[in-house]
Design a protein around this motif. Structure first.
Motif, PDB file in Angstrom:
ATOM      1  N   THR A  17      16.012 -30.640 -40.365  1.00  0.00           N
ATOM      2  CA  THR A  17      16.593 -29.317 -40.594  1.00  0.00           C
ATOM      3  C   THR A  17      16.533 -28.449 -39.344  1.00  0.00           C
ATOM      4  O   THR A  17      17.247 -27.448 -39.246  1.00  0.00           O
ATOM      5  CB  THR A  17      15.849 -28.615 -41.755  1.00  0.00           C
ATOM      6  OG1 THR A  17      15.760 -29.516 -42.851  1.00  0.00           O
ATOM      7  CG2 THR A  17      16.574 -27.360 -42.213  1.00  0.00           C
ATOM      8  N   CYS A  18      15.677 -28.810 -38.401  1.00  0.00           N
ATOM      9  CA  CYS A  18      15.522 -28.012 -37.179  1.00  0.00           C
ATOM     10  C   CYS A  18      16.888 -27.748 -36.554  1.00  0.00           C
ATOM     11  O   CYS A  18      17.694 -28.659 -36.354  1.00  0.00           O
ATOM     12  CB  CYS A  18      14.640 -28.762 -36.161  1.00  0.00           C
ATOM     13  SG  CYS A  18      12.867 -28.502 -36.349  1.00  0.00           S
ATOM     14  N   ARG A  19      17.115 -26.499 -36.228  1.00  0.00           N
ATOM     15  CA  ARG A  19      18.384 -26.086 -35.635  1.00  0.00           C
ATOM     16  C   ARG A  19      18.086 -25.519 -34.254  1.00  0.00           C
ATOM     17  O   ARG A  19      17.186 -24.694 -34.097  1.00  0.00           O
ATOM     18  CB  ARG A  19      19.016 -25.008 -36.507  1.00  0.00           C
ATOM     19  CG  ARG A  19      20.428 -24.663 -36.167  1.00  0.00           C
ATOM     20  CD  ARG A  19      20.819 -23.364 -36.818  1.00  0.00           C
ATOM     21  NE  ARG A  19      20.907 -23.404 -38.269  1.00  0.00           N
ATOM     22  CZ  ARG A  19      22.003 -23.755 -38.948  1.00  0.00           C
ATOM     23  NH1 ARG A  19      23.090 -24.111 -38.308  1.00  0.00           N
ATOM     24  NH2 ARG A  19      22.008 -23.721 -40.270  1.00  0.00           N
ATOM     25  N   ASP A  20      18.824 -25.969 -33.274  1.00  0.00           N
ATOM     26  CA  ASP A  20      18.659 -25.462 -31.921  1.00  0.00           C
ATOM     27  C   ASP A  20      19.603 -24.284 -31.700  1.00  0.00           C
ATOM     28  O   ASP A  20      20.692 -24.227 -32.285  1.00  0.00           O
ATOM     29  CB  ASP A  20      18.964 -26.579 -30.915  1.00  0.00           C
ATOM     30  CG  ASP A  20      18.584 -26.171 -29.516  1.00  0.00           C
ATOM     31  OD1 ASP A  20      17.396 -26.262 -29.173  1.00  0.00           O
ATOM     32  OD2 ASP A  20      19.468 -25.734 -28.752  1.00  0.00           O
ATOM     33  N   ALA A  21      19.162 -23.344 -30.874  1.00  0.00           N
ATOM     34  CA  ALA A  21      20.008 -22.166 -30.609  1.00  0.00           C
ATOM     35  C   ALA A  21      21.377 -22.584 -30.078  1.00  0.00           C
ATOM     36  O   ALA A  21      22.378 -21.903 -30.310  1.00  0.00           O
ATOM     37  CB  ALA A  21      19.313 -21.237 -29.615  1.00  0.00           C
ATOM     38  N   ALA A  22      21.417 -23.724 -29.376  1.00  0.00           N
ATOM     39  CA  ALA A  22      22.678 -24.174 -28.791  1.00  0.00           C
ATOM     40  C   ALA A  22      23.487 -25.059 -29.731  1.00  0.00           C
ATOM     41  O   ALA A  22      24.556 -25.548 -29.347  1.00  0.00           O
ATOM     42  CB  ALA A  22      22.394 -24.940 -27.487  1.00  0.00           C
ATOM     43  N   GLU A  56      12.824 -32.705 -44.762  1.00  0.00           N
ATOM     44  CA  GLU A  56      13.754 -31.569 -44.769  1.00  0.00           C
ATOM     45  C   GLU A  56      13.232 -30.380 -43.988  1.00  0.00           C
ATOM     46  O   GLU A  56      14.007 -29.626 -43.415  1.00  0.00           O
ATOM     47  CB  GLU A  56      14.090 -31.167 -46.198  1.00  0.00           C
ATOM     48  CG  GLU A  56      15.174 -32.055 -46.781  1.00  0.00           C
ATOM     49  CD  GLU A  56      15.867 -31.401 -47.954  1.00  0.00           C
ATOM     50  OE1 GLU A  56      15.633 -30.214 -48.204  1.00  0.00           O
ATOM     51  OE2 GLU A  56      16.638 -32.103 -48.623  1.00  0.00           O
ATOM     52  N   CYS A  57      11.916 -30.175 -43.986  1.00  0.00           N
ATOM     53  CA  CYS A  57      11.381 -29.062 -43.198  1.00  0.00           C
ATOM     54  C   CYS A  57       9.896 -29.269 -43.002  1.00  0.00           C
ATOM     55  O   CYS A  57       9.170 -29.541 -43.962  1.00  0.00           O
ATOM     56  CB  CYS A  57      11.653 -27.723 -43.892  1.00  0.00           C
ATOM     57  SG  CYS A  57      11.054 -26.295 -42.939  1.00  0.00           S
ATOM     58  N   LEU A  58       9.432 -29.129 -41.785  1.00  0.00           N
ATOM     59  CA  LEU A  58       8.006 -29.187 -41.479  1.00  0.00           C
ATOM     60  C   LEU A  58       7.425 -27.784 -41.287  1.00  0.00           C
ATOM     61  O   LEU A  58       6.269 -27.638 -40.879  1.00  0.00           O
ATOM     62  CB  LEU A  58       7.757 -30.046 -40.233  1.00  0.00           C
ATOM     63  CG  LEU A  58       8.010 -31.563 -40.384  1.00  0.00           C
ATOM     64  CD1 LEU A  58       7.992 -32.252 -39.026  1.00  0.00           C
ATOM     65  CD2 LEU A  58       6.984 -32.217 -41.312  1.00  0.00           C
ATOM     66  N   SER A  59       8.228 -26.759 -41.554  1.00  0.00           N
ATOM     67  CA  SER A  59       7.781 -25.360 -41.481  1.00  0.00           C
ATOM     68  C   SER A  59       7.302 -24.943 -40.084  1.00  0.00           C
ATOM     69  O   SER A  59       6.352 -24.174 -39.944  1.00  0.00           O
ATOM     70  CB  SER A  59       6.688 -25.061 -42.523  1.00  0.00           C
ATOM     71  OG  SER A  59       7.238 -25.062 -43.822  1.00  0.00           O
TER      72      SER A  59
END
Lengths: 130, 130
Positions: A17-22, A56-59
């Motif tokens: 789920t991690c989203r990069d600013a780019a 899905e998410c590691l917070s």
């Protein structure tokens, strides 16, 4: 979970789920790209005792991309600030060092720079249950 | 570790090395004070299925004080930004909610504010080993 895993296997959790600013609006997110890069890099290392598990998410949302590595009897480590384009090989190298220790604690100067700078947290090995 | 722990017990790891900016040069560090406060608060809750384990470092040094909670079959959570003077009761309350779930995932709006704001990372339950 009911999956049966041999005890000498390291589990590499990868936040997809991690989203990069780019990141572009369309297409797979940075976390999903890191997952795919790790899966491809692992396919080239058939001797590695590693299984990859997408999560899905590691917070750790403020430090994409993020992974965690865990193994029975060893400390669990969480790492952030990883780059899907270049980090896959160094992550697997680092896990190889981790797997070579009895407790998961790799001497500081032997750790990849990405793991030194990117460490988010570590958790002791789970206690033995009856 | 060879210690035998019943499977319904939650383990609360407390970093005793965490140092607060306001810590005096002498005396126990903030993390050690949080550990002592948690031990005292737990003594008042004999029904709680929690064991406290002091840890030298959870590698969350930028967000003192830090704890982690873990339990077989449940997600592990790491929390930071905790205050040794006031956080002990709310931490134990939060672990009570955690222990009441099958997987450790407490609905967001039920979580203590300290856990919402202080979450550092979470790690899936360990896979079942043969």
């Amino acid at each position: 979970m009911s999956e049966q895993i041999p005890s000498d296997i390291c589990t590499l959790y990868v936040c997809t789920t991690c989203r990069d600013a780019a990141d572009p609006g369309e297409g797979p997110r940075a976390g999903a790209r890191l997952h795919d890069a790790l899966a491809a890099a692992l396919a080239d290392r058939p001797e590695a005792r590693v299984r990859i598990e997408p999560v899905e998410c590691l917070s750790v949302c403020k430090r994409p991309c993020t992974v965690a590595v865990s193994s029975p009897g060893r400390w669990t480590y969480v790492y952030g600030d990883l780059d899907p384009a270049v980090s896959a090989a160094v992550i697997l190298d680092g896990i190889g060092l981790y797997a070579g220790t009895p407790d998961g604690i790799v001497p500081w100067r032997e750790r990849p720079q990405e793991f030194r700078k990117g460490v988010v947290a570590r958790i002791p090995p789970a206690p033995v249950l009856p």
